[in-house]
Design an enzyme around this catalytic site. Structure first.
Site, short mmCIF file in Angstrom:
data_model
loop_
_atom_site.label_atom_id
_atom_site.label_comp_id
_atom_site.label_asym_id
_atom_site.label_seq_id
_atom_site.Cartn_x
_atom_site.Cartn_y
_atom_site.Cartn_z
N ARG A 184 -21.99 -47.40 -23.14
CA ARG A 184 -22.42 -48.40 -22.16
C ARG A 184 -21.18 -48.94 -21.48
NH1 ARG A 184 -26.42 -46.40 -22.39
NH2 ARG A 184 -28.48 -47.15 -23.01
N HIS B 53 -23.50 -41.70 -14.82
CA HIS B 53 -24.40 -41.87 -15.96
C HIS B 53 -25.40 -40.71 -16.06
CE1 HIS B 53 -26.32 -45.10 -18.76
NE2 HIS B 53 -26.43 -43.89 -19.26
N GLU C 173 -23.65 -50.41 -12.56
CA GLU C 173 -24.07 -49.05 -12.19
C GLU C 173 -25.09 -49.18 -11.08
OE1 GLU C 173 -25.42 -46.91 -15.66
OE2 GLU C 173 -23.46 -47.09 -16.64
#
Length: 329
Positions: free
Chosen positions: A246, A294, A275
């Protein structure tokens, strides 16, 4: 048991999800589905509207499920099914208070995420994006012994922070590269670490002795901002840092300083805060920082399986039966 037809349970889905999950839900015939029909995240106002009166909620990592959302849903809400292995986007204490069950999708994305993490580690250590760029911009001239040299895994020490499912899968894939020592840190020693000859060490030892550091822990109050100035200052100058857990585990300002000052050699990130990372973010100006959007679990088959599992978890929660992957908390 099943609700009688006419007493359909209301389900809200916060995004377009792969069709495998939608098929399972429609085949069950137990719920009336409403969905934020977009590839973009649901705006907060639409989320609060959409959950009203819902018995079930199928959400993604990008949806913040807090007390406000639970209040907006009201007393019917029995189950929240997230299409993710992580659950730091959900206020678990509030969810528990209300007796709502939670489904998540561990295991099914382990292999894809481990594979991507290894790809990112190699791309960062061996400077692949830089190499591609040099070929395109004419920087490739005659052979030079030290041009675009990086760091190899053979004979190295790898440190894994968080040897859970994904951390273990990463370690298993790295060992055949000829890694000499595999260090890991976390709350407790893990019996399964023996399979990769893992040495359980204090975090400080891992940070100072590793040539490659891979972060694969979950985001908790303890791990928030764990990788900060003090952390990077203990790393070797030749060490490579990789994070696929994360973004919030890393202090990005401190990482930027460590990369520009030569405190560490390079970093590879599949996760950031926020993000998406703004295109003008300082980290994106650095040659020794590889940032991916991601995509840890992004294989076609994995995403389809995640969608199906999220749907089955949702149905189990709606019908008061077993959920294939229930989060116990």
């Amino acid at each position: 048991g099943m609700q009688a037809v006419g007493k359909l349970m209301k389900v809200f889905i916060t995004r377009r999800v792969p069709p495998e999950g939608m098929k399972i839900l429609s085949a069950a015939g137990a719920c009336e589905v409403s969905q934020w029909d977009s590839d973009e995240p649901v705006p907060r106002t639409e989320l609060l509207k959409g959950v009203q009166g819902a018995h079930g909620l199928l959400c993604l990592l990008s949806d913040k499920i807090d007390a406000e959302v639970l209040d907006a849903a009201g007393p019917n809400l029995k189950v929240i099914s997230t299409m993710s292995v992580g659950f730091d986007h959900m206020a678990l204490d509030e969810i528990k208070k209300r007796g709502i069950r939670v489904g998540y999708t561990p295991d099914v994305l382990t292999d894809a995420t481990a594979e991507l993490t290894v790809a990112l580690l190699l791309a960062t250590a061996r400077r692949l994006p830089e190499g591609v760029e040099e070929v395109k911009n004419g920087g490739w001239s005659s052979w030079t012994p030290l041009w675009l040299c990086g760091y190899g895994l053979s004979g190295s020490t790898v440190g894994v922070i968080g040897l859970g499912r994904i951390g273990m899968a990463i370690a298993q894939r790295l060992m055949p590269f000829g890694v000499k020592r595999l260090l890991y840190s976390g709350r407790t020693a893990k019996a399964h670490a023996a399979e990769v000859n893992g040495e359980f060490v204090p975090l400080d030892t891992l940070v100072s002795e590793s040539d490659f550091i891979v972060v694969s822990c979950s985001l908790t109050p303890e791990t928030q901002g764990l990788c900060d100035k003090a952390f990077f200052s203990k790393m070797k100058n030749t060490a490579v840092f990789v994070n696929s857990s994360r973004g919030a585990v890393v202090n990005q300002e401190d990482l930027y300083q460590a990369l520009t000052s030569g405190q560490i050699a390079a970093a590879g990130l599949d996760v950031t805060t926020p993000e998406p990372l703004p295109t003008d973010h300082p980290l994106l100006t650095l040659k020794n920082c590889v940032v991916l959007p991601h995509i840890g679990s992004a294989t076609y088959s994995t995403r389809g399986i995640m969608s199906a599992l999220a749907a089955r978890n949702l149905l189990g929660g709606l019908q008061g039966t077993d959920m294939p992957s229930e989060l116990t908390f």
